[in-house]
Design a protein around this motif. Structure first.
Motif, PDB file in Angstrom:
ATOM      1  N   LEU A  99       0.848  -1.193   0.000  1.00  5.82           N
ATOM      2  CA  LEU A  99       0.000   0.000   0.000  1.00  5.82           C
ATOM      3  C   LEU A  99       0.882   1.241   0.000  1.00  5.82           C
ATOM      4  O   LEU A  99       1.698   1.421   0.908  1.00  5.82           O
ATOM      5  N   ALA A 100       0.735   2.068  -1.026  1.00  3.57           N
ATOM      6  CA  ALA A 100       1.507   3.312  -1.132  1.00  3.57           C
ATOM      7  C   ALA A 100       0.564   4.492  -0.947  1.00  3.57           C
ATOM      8  O   ALA A 100      -0.626   4.413  -1.237  1.00  3.57           O
ATOM      9  N   TYR A 101       1.133   5.610  -0.480  1.00  7.14           N
ATOM     10  CA  TYR A 101       0.299   6.788  -0.178  1.00  7.14           C
ATOM     11  C   TYR A 101       1.058   8.065  -0.516  1.00  7.14           C
ATOM     12  O   TYR A 101       2.262   8.183  -0.243  1.00  7.14           O
ATOM     13  N   THR A 102       0.337   9.039  -1.092  1.00  7.21           N
ATOM     14  CA  THR A 102       0.930  10.346  -1.396  1.00  7.21           C
ATOM     15  C   THR A 102       0.741  11.261  -0.196  1.00  7.21           C
ATOM     16  O   THR A 102      -0.310  11.876  -0.020  1.00  7.21           O
ATOM     17  N   SER A 103       1.761  11.365   0.622  1.00 10.07           N
ATOM     18  CA  SER A 103       1.743  12.192   1.820  1.00 10.07           C
ATOM     19  C   SER A 103       2.423  13.527   1.529  1.00 10.07           C
ATOM     20  O   SER A 103       2.535  13.930   0.368  1.00 10.07           O
ATOM     21  N   ARG A 104       2.891  14.211   2.554  1.00  4.73           N
ATOM     22  CA  ARG A 104       3.460  15.547   2.374  1.00  4.73           C
ATOM     23  C   ARG A 104       4.801  15.669   3.073  1.00  4.73           C
ATOM     24  O   ARG A 104       5.010  15.147   4.169  1.00  4.73           O
ATOM     25  N   ALA A 105       5.711  16.385   2.430  1.00  2.00           N
ATOM     26  CA  ALA A 105       7.029  16.685   3.000  1.00  2.00           C
ATOM     27  C   ALA A 105       6.940  17.998   3.764  1.00  2.00           C
ATOM     28  O   ALA A 105       6.955  19.074   3.163  1.00  2.00           O
ATOM     29  N   LEU A 106       6.816  17.911   5.068  1.00  4.88           N
ATOM     30  CA  LEU A 106       6.714  19.100   5.920  1.00  4.88           C
ATOM     31  C   LEU A 106       7.702  18.975   7.072  1.00  4.88           C
ATOM     32  O   LEU A 106       7.989  17.876   7.554  1.00  4.88           O
ATOM     33  N   GLN A 107       8.228  20.112   7.519  1.00  6.38           N
ATOM     34  CA  GLN A 107       9.305  20.089   8.506  1.00  6.38           C
ATOM     35  C   GLN A 107       8.875  19.519   9.852  1.00  6.38           C
ATOM     36  O   GLN A 107       9.561  18.696  10.444  1.00  6.38           O
ATOM     37  N   ASN A 108       7.720  19.977  10.357  1.00  3.91           N
ATOM     38  CA  ASN A 108       7.314  19.567  11.698  1.00  3.91           C
ATOM     39  C   ASN A 108       5.794  19.505  11.788  1.00  3.91           C
ATOM     40  O   ASN A 108       5.138  20.526  12.038  1.00  3.91           O
ATOM     41  N   PRO A 109       5.211  18.336  11.596  1.00  3.19           N
ATOM     42  CA  PRO A 109       3.751  18.210  11.645  1.00  3.19           C
ATOM     43  C   PRO A 109       3.143  18.724  12.949  1.00  3.19           C
ATOM     44  O   PRO A 109       1.991  19.162  12.972  1.00  3.19           O
ATOM     45  N   ALA A 110       3.909  18.710  14.022  1.00  2.00           N
ATOM     46  CA  ALA A 110       3.375  19.115  15.327  1.00  2.00           C
ATOM     47  C   ALA A 110       3.123  20.615  15.415  1.00  2.00           C
ATOM     48  O   ALA A 110       2.375  21.063  16.291  1.00  2.00           O
ATOM     49  N   THR A 111       3.744  21.409  14.539  1.00  2.00           N
ATOM     50  CA  THR A 111       3.587  22.864  14.621  1.00  2.00           C
ATOM     51  C   THR A 111       2.873  23.448  13.406  1.00  2.00           C
ATOM     52  O   THR A 111       2.961  24.639  13.133  1.00  2.00           O
ATOM     53  N   LEU A 112       2.148  22.621  12.662  1.00  2.00           N
ATOM     54  CA  LEU A 112       1.427  23.101  11.484  1.00  2.00           C
ATOM     55  C   LEU A 112       0.299  24.055  11.861  1.00  2.00           C
ATOM     56  O   LEU A 112      -0.421  23.830  12.835  1.00  2.00           O
ATOM     57  N   VAL A 113       0.160  25.124  11.094  1.00  2.00           N
ATOM     58  CA  VAL A 113      -0.976  26.034  11.247  1.00  2.00           C
ATOM     59  C   VAL A 113      -2.151  25.518  10.426  1.00  2.00           C
ATOM     60  O   VAL A 113      -3.299  25.533  10.873  1.00  2.00           O
ATOM     61  N   ASN A 114      -1.866  25.053   9.218  1.00  2.00           N
ATOM     62  CA  ASN A 114      -2.898  24.485   8.351  1.00  2.00           C
ATOM     63  C   ASN A 114      -3.180  23.058   8.816  1.00  2.00           C
ATOM     64  O   ASN A 114      -2.502  22.112   8.411  1.00  2.00           O
ATOM     65  N   GLN A 115      -4.170  22.916   9.675  1.00  5.04           N
ATOM     66  CA  GLN A 115      -4.434  21.625  10.303  1.00  5.04           C
ATOM     67  C   GLN A 115      -4.921  20.570   9.330  1.00  5.04           C
ATOM     68  O   GLN A 115      -4.880  19.372   9.635  1.00  5.04           O
ATOM     69  N   LEU A 116      -5.350  20.993   8.145  1.00  2.00           N
ATOM     70  CA  LEU A 116      -5.754  20.023   7.128  1.00  2.00           C
ATOM     71  C   LEU A 116      -4.596  19.084   6.778  1.00  2.00           C
ATOM     72  O   LEU A 116      -4.804  17.908   6.468  1.00  2.00           O
TER      73      LEU A 116
END
Length: 286
Positions: A99-116
């Motif tokens: 199972l493969a998934y298209t996720s996102r490359a983000l620095q720190n999921p814990a501090t995201l403003v865009n909660q989506l």
């Protein structure tokens, strides 16, 4: 048999186009909600499965005979995470081997403003918990979305966004699709995570400079306050939820969330990703 969900969408189609260069069309399947929109793919030998992320029964049917699935992340629906979970559940029930998934490359999921964006990492967790072997593609922001950020009058008005001097390692969707297909065509599925980004980061000032050079028109980038930007969106009639998401996205850029740089996209492509100026030239037809 490899099943690509969202087969007629931008990234799904890019993946399929590359897969058709690598493996027999008879081993490629596409999940779509509207079969009529997939007529072109069907004519090229791609197996079309009709299903909807919200309809577990349709997903169970679509998974029959499938060995590998690429779950292309859905949109911004309130039940988006549940939709993803439905696909994972159907894949597990059908005995899918990868199972493969298209996720996102983000620095720190814990501090995201865009909660989506948190939904991507919740989906990753659900995939891990399923016990199905997986491949995660953490993709950077697509350069192809640039017209949505800068607006239709960018060459007349320039770029005004509350993104400060935030930098993004933009990459073209086409490059991402090609790399994802290269990995899917490989027989391995060993719980790998790929971080796909451009080779360098760019600010919106860099984007403005590139558009100026390509168009011959002066395009300036002006960082503006979030309140002024929100007022402009309100004047355009956008709903509050959309305004929050857009400003959250730009705040995350300002805060460096999209500034990850990884060599993995170049490694999997076997060439450097398309640079900013060349990508903008194609996108804006300059």
């Amino acid at each position: 048999m490899i099943l690509i969900t969202g087969a007629t969408g931008h990234i799904g189609l890019a993946v399929i186009e590359r897969l058709l260069q690598l493996i027999d069309p008879g081993h490629v399947a596409g999940l779509v909600r509207d079969e009529a929109k997939a007529a072109g793919l069907q004519a090229r030998g791609v197996h079309i499965r009709v299903g909807d992320y919200r309809d577990p029964a349709s997903l169970n049917r679509a998974m029959q005979g499938i060995s590998k699935v690429l779950l292309v992340s859905g949109g911004g629906d309130d039940d988006g995470l549940q939709q993803h979970c439905n696909v994972v559940d159907a894949a597990k029930k059908a005995g899918v081997a990868c199972l493969a998934y298209t996720s996102r490359a983000l620095q720190n999921p814990a501090t995201l403003v865009n909660q989506l964006m948190e939904r991507h990492f919740q989906t990753e967790d659900y995939i891990r918990a399923s016990g199905v072997p997986y491949v995660l593609f953490r993709n950077i922001l697509y350069l192809d979305t640039m017209p949505q950020f800068v607006g239709p009058q960018v060459f007349e008005r320039g770029i005004q966004l509350p993104a400060g001097q935030g930098r993004v390692a933009f990459a073209l969707r086409q490059d991402m699709g090609e790399a994802i297909a290269n990995v899917l065509a490989d027989s391995r599925c060993d719980n790998r995570i790929f971080t796909f980004t451009g080779s360098t980061t760019y600010s919106f000032a860099d984007v403005a400079a590139a558009l100026s050079e390509l168009s011959g028109k002066p395009v300036a980038y002006t960082p503006i306050e979030q309140s002024a930007f929100e007022a402009r969106l309100q004047a355009q009639g956008l709903p509050e939820v959309a305004i929050r998401r857009i400003t959250g996205f730009l705040t995350d850029i300002k805060n460096g969330q999209e500034s990850t740089v990884s060599p993995e996209l170049a490694d999997v492509l076997g060439r450097p990703p398309t640079p900013l100026k060349e990508g903008l030239k194609a996108i804006f037809k300059l």
